[in-house]
Structure formats: C-alpha cells, structure tokens
Design an enzyme around this catalytic site. Structure first.
Site, mmCIF file in Angstrom:
data_model
loop_
_atom_site.group_PDB
_atom_site.id
_atom_site.type_symbol
_atom_site.label_atom_id
_atom_site.label_comp_id
_atom_site.label_asym_id
_atom_site.label_seq_id
_atom_site.Cartn_x
_atom_site.Cartn_y
_atom_site.Cartn_z
ATOM 1 N N LYS A 106 -0.005 14.278 7.533
ATOM 2 C CA LYS A 106 -0.921 14.866 8.251
ATOM 3 C C LYS A 106 -2.611 14.484 8.382
ATOM 4 O O LYS A 106 -2.798 14.172 7.209
ATOM 5 C CB LYS A 106 -0.780 16.531 7.654
ATOM 6 C CG LYS A 106 -1.739 17.422 8.652
ATOM 7 C CD LYS A 106 -1.353 18.901 8.241
ATOM 8 C CE LYS A 106 -2.181 19.969 8.902
ATOM 9 N NZ LYS A 106 -1.869 21.251 8.535
ATOM 10 N N SER B 109 -0.194 24.718 11.882
ATOM 11 C CA SER B 109 -1.314 23.467 12.211
ATOM 12 C C SER B 109 -0.430 22.234 12.178
ATOM 13 O O SER B 109 -0.711 21.141 12.626
ATOM 14 C CB SER B 109 -2.383 23.661 11.762
ATOM 15 O OG SER B 109 -2.360 23.547 10.321
ATOM 16 N N SER C 6 1.020 27.191 7.843
ATOM 17 C CA SER C 6 0.924 25.851 8.851
ATOM 18 C C SER C 6 2.005 24.954 8.293
ATOM 19 O O SER C 6 1.936 23.801 9.258
ATOM 20 C CB SER C 6 -0.373 25.244 8.619
ATOM 21 O OG SER C 6 -1.532 25.882 9.474
#
Lengths: 101, 486
Positions: free
Chosen positions: B80, B155, B179
């Site tokens: 990420k 996210s 997330s």
C-alpha cells in the site's frame, strides 16, 4: 449543532488551511450534519468512566535519551525531498515582517 | 491464463524454494498480468518492475548457491502506498506527497526484505487512508475486479484489488477503522487487522495513531498467517508496539475447532442488513456448527455510538498528525511571500477535500471550549466500547459478524455524502477502538456476483484462534478458489 461560516473561518485558521468561498459553504453544511450525528455520544452517561487514549496497555515505554546518528546517505535522501534548502538546513520564508523589526 | 498467478503465496514460496519455479519467472508472470489487467483495474500507483526483477534475481542466486533463505524468498508482494520503501516514491495517494521519495524502509519492509519478499508495486488508497472506496485518492479510483462499476472498498482498495485480480499473491494494507477488512470483503479476499501493537507502524504514514495497524491481505488464510509471521513483533522504533512473543501462526492453524464458542452480537444483525449478506452469514454459521463450534448470542451495547466515537477520535488524531505537512521539510510547497500564507496555501492546495474535512472536524473537536464535549467524551465512550468486548470475551472465544452491511456499492453512489460513506464502516470500526484483532474472510457472493465477507474478532493477541477458525471455514468452502473474470 449549528455551524456558522465564522466558525469555519476560525477553525480553518487554526488548521492552517485555505479554502475558497464555495468550499467554505459546502464545508459549513457538511460539518454541521456530521456534528449533528456525532452529538449522539452525549446521551451516554460517562460520569464514572475513565478515558481511553489508545488501545494498548497504557504503559509508557521509556528509552534512553541517546542520539543515534543517521547515515549521510539517509540525511542526503531526506534533503532530496526538501522544497528549498541551504547546506544541511531547510530554508523557509522569513517569519517576521521587516517593518516590525 | 498462466497458472502461476493463481497460486497461493504458500505454494509459490515452496515451489521457488524447491527450484520448481524461479523467482524471476514468478515475478515476471505477475508483472505481465498487471500490465494486461491493471489499465482496467487501476490497483497500482506504480509498478516497480526493475526493482522487483533485481530482487527476484537476488533470490534466485541465493537459492542456487544453497544459502539460507527467508520464509517469503522470491515471492512478490504489493505494498500500500502509505508504507515507505527506501528510494521508492511514496505518495499516500495525495498531491501533497506526489513527488516524495522514501529516505528509509518501514520496519515491515525491513522484515519483508529479510524474508526475501519481492516488491512488485505500490497500491492505490484513499488519500492518507481516509475513505472506504479509493474514490478519495488524488490520482484515480480503483475498480473492483469482480465488477468494474463497483468500488473495491477502501482505504486499502488497491491492495485488495491487486490480490483479487491476481496481479500480486500478497499485499500489505493498513487498517484504522476497517481499511484492510472492508476492501478484503469487497474483493473476495482475506484481510487481517492484527491486535494494536502487534505490528510496528514505523515507516507507515500516520493517520490516527491510537488506531492504525498494518496487516496482511491475501487469497488464503495460510498466506495471511505466513505474512503475519514475517511482519509481527516488537520494534523499539514504534513506542506503541508491544513486547509480546510472536507465536508461529501456521503451527496451530489446522487445529480442530470443536467446542469453540463463537458470539453473535445482536447489535450487528439489524433490520438494515442486506439480504444477500444475511443469507451468506447464516450459511457460514451452519458450516461452523457442523465443524463443532457453539454459537452464543451476545451484546455489545455501545455499538450504536462507535461511528461517532471513531470519527471524533480519528479526525482529532489526524488533525495533529497531518500538521507536519507544511511545505517546509518535504512535500508540496505553494510559493508565497510569507510563511503563514505558504502554510495555508500549501495545505489548502495539497490536500484533497476529504482530508481537509477531517482535519477541520478534528481541529474543531480539539479546539478550546469543545475539547471536553467531543474528544474527551469520545475517549470515555471508547472505554465503554472496549469494556463491551472484554465482557463478551469472558463468554466467547471469537465474535462473528458481517464485514460490511452491504456488498461493494457502485462507484459514485456515496461519494457526495460523507456521512453515508462513514456509516459503511459500521461493522469494522469497533475493533480498532477496542484494539482487538479482526479478520475478513470471503463467505459468498451477492445475487449480482459481488463478493461478501464475514468478520471474525478475537481477544487481544489471540490471532491464533482467529486463524484456526478462518482456516476451518476455508477448508469447508470453495470461495478462495474463485477468480474474477477479467
């Protein structure tokens, strides 16, 4: 909870954020509706409850106050991200107005 | 379709180690797949091809020479883009960090390098991890590989999409209020938020420090355990990481779950729950019963306040954490004549609307005259939420809930109403407030073919029981063997 545009201006100055007029209007409305929703926590009786600041044990972990030197490679890599610099310093605009000096 | 990209990380690690496959061969297969499908899915902000091939060659050399190898030797992983890899760009999907290059490795990256993992690319997220759909990314919205009109969740939507679309066998995400788990649920993969303090956050972009955790995203439960084995552990560079021994999560994963007590919180099985989600969860409960688990109805009485508490706390912490983006030491600077203007313009232009909204909400909640009513009050209600879990775990070993109230919604459906978007996290945020570990595993599909996830929650530092239960369910089902058609 009513939020006024004046509140938005004040909080924006605290947060060091600049908004245009259109954004301020939508923020006023959005923050108002989010705060309205958030108000519900006031229903809960917390008179005898201690606050939780984070999920872990609450113990503090101490370490020795000792400087661990970064390698020159890391220092150089950090300065590569600087918008402006001089030698090994970050350069910023002057903080004081000359007239007031 | 190349068979390599369908293999689990566990299988790939074995085959690379046994020299049945080379790491270069494996890495190239995933990069080829990413080049073919990612223009459509948009999971990646950058594909680090050259970097990955170099690492893969190193791994192959190590294996050929008979040198000691790591648990993930030669296996690709997507990261990420709010986690630092030295010398690689890291944007946090924000314009304010668009040109930032990481000067050092995050602790999890150091650990992955030691384990031999190959970094294949940096994945898209909602700006600064604030969002549930990747629609808040400053660059683009990631698509759900099962249906590109739908969100991948957020996210960590880029990481979830990458694993689901088979452009990476593993990924790292971060989870502040769901997330990792919510996008895992949306994309039909496994996502784990470890216990607060289990994994070091050093080198991950701070959002809400009392809630943030880094965790594994994978196709299978074993892969999740394998990756947690590598990244877990105390780190003196993160003062909130906790010095508790790390067990071998793979060792106990296959244990029988007979007699395991699983709680069903009545507050999570409400009228508004989507009927497809409800049906899948009910079927999962039946499968667990057949395996010998016992179900108990429990109550988490303060659930209804969790979203409100969460948004006060996360926005307050974010407003403090994001004060560092001032255009002085790194990040975007709007050139002005004086410093104050420079701060306000750099931040005003550099941050996107959701980030600014949260900074404003947090600044308001912490400002003079409101601190006690909002932040102070939220911290106290947080104590009650934590106590709800402590009480529940006196009666049960695990808690089972849906991961999200609905399957992945359509892109654009909720983006105009921030409050509706916040409410989509309703089932995942209590876990972060209480610091307990949580995991989403695939448990079916909606009538329209969108994945559905179920969430398991466990006691602090009891990821082992969670893995055991997740593995048992996985072995009884076929969801992890389904692949999107892209």
């Amino acid at each position: 909870m009513e939020i006024s545009k004046k509140d938005v201006d004040y909080v924006a100055s605290l947060a060091r954020l600049e908004f245009n007029e259109k954004d301020k209007e939508s923020l006023t409305q959005q923050l108002g509706s989010i705060l309205n929703y958030i108000e519900k926590i006031k229903e809960v009786d917390t008179s005898k409850i201690e606050p939780t600041s984070h999920g872990a044990s609450g113990e503090n972990f101490w370490r020795e106050d000792k400087v661990i030197k970064s390698s020159q490679k890391t220092i150089d890599a950090i300065f590569k991200n600087a918008p402006d610099k001089e030698a090994d310093f970050f350069k910023v605009k002057k903080v004081m107005d000359t007239e007031e000096e | 379709m190349n068979e390599i990209i369908k293999m689990s990380a566990t299988t790939l690690a074995e085959k690379i180690k046994n020299k049945e496959l080379s790491s270069v061969e494996v890495t190239k297969a995933f990069i080829k797949r990413a080049k073919e499908t990612d223009p459509k899915i948009k999971a990646y902000i950058s594909i680090t091809e050259e970097y990955a091939i170099n690492q893969a060659e190193e791994s192959d050399k190590k294996i050929a020479s008979g040198a000691e190898t790591g648990e993930l030797e030669g296996v690709p992983i997507a990261i990420k883009d709010n986690i630092l890899i030295e010398n690689i760009k890291m944007t946090a999907s924000s314009k304010i960090l668009e040109n930032y290059t990481a000067p050092y490795d995050a602790t999890v990256i150091e650990k992955l390098k030691k384990a031999g993992a190959v970094f294949i690319g940096k994945t898209n997220l909602d700006e600064f991890a604030m969002g549930s759909s990747t629609e808040n990314s400053a660059f683009f919205t990631t698509k759900n590989p099962w249906n590109t009109e739908h969100i991948p969740g957020g996210s960590s939507g880029g990481s979830a999409s990458a694993v689901s679309a088979m452009t990476a066998p593993l990924a790292l995400g971060t989870d502040t209020g769901g997330s990792i788990r919510q996008p895992a649920s949306c994309c039909g993969i496994v996502g784990l938020k470890p216990t607060y303090g289990r994994v070091s956050r050093f080198g991950a972009v701070a959002f809400a420090s009392s809630l943030d955790q880094i965790g594994p995203m994978s196709k299978t439960v074993e892969d999740s355990a394998l990756l947690l084995n590598v990244i877990a552990g105390f780190d003196k560079k993160d003062s909130t990481s906790i010095n508790v021994p790390v067990p071998d999560y793979l060792e106990t994963i296959k244990q029988d779950i007979k007699g395991l007590k699983i709680g069903l919180p009545k507050e999570y099985f409400i009228d508004g729950l989507d009927s497809d989600v409800k049906k899948s969860i009910e079927k999962a409960i039946e499968i667990y019963k057949k395996a010998g688990a016992e179900f108990v109805e429990i109550s988490l009485p303060h659930t209804d306040y969790a979203v409100a508490v969460y948004y006060i706390i996360c926005c307050s912490e974010a407003s403090a954490n994001l004060a560092r983006y001032d255009g002085v030491r790194y990040g975007f600077r709007a050139e002005c004549d004086n410093l104050l203007d420079e701060y306000q313009k750099s931040r005003g232009q550099g941050f996107g609307p959701e980030v600014k909204r949260r900074i404003m909400l947090g600044t308001y909640a912490l400002s003079a005259g409101y601190y006690d009513a909002y932040y102070g009050k939220a911290q106290k209600v947080r104590t009650l939420i934590k106590q709800d879990f402590e009480n529940a775990f006196k009666k049960v070993d695990l808690i089972l809930t849906p991961s999200a109230p609905t399957p992945a919604f359509k892109i654009g459906e909720k983006s105009s109403d921030p409050l509706q978007m916040y409410l989509s996290d309703i089932f995942t945020i209590s876990c972060n407030l209480a610091a307990v570990p949580g995991m989403s595993i695939p448990c079916g599909f909606s009538e329209k073919g969108i994945p559905i996830g179920m969430q398991l929650l466990a006691r602090n530092f009891d990821e082992q029981t969670m893995f055991k239960a997740a593995y048992s369910y996985q072995q009884a089902t076929e969801w992890h063997k389904q692949f999107p058609n892209i």
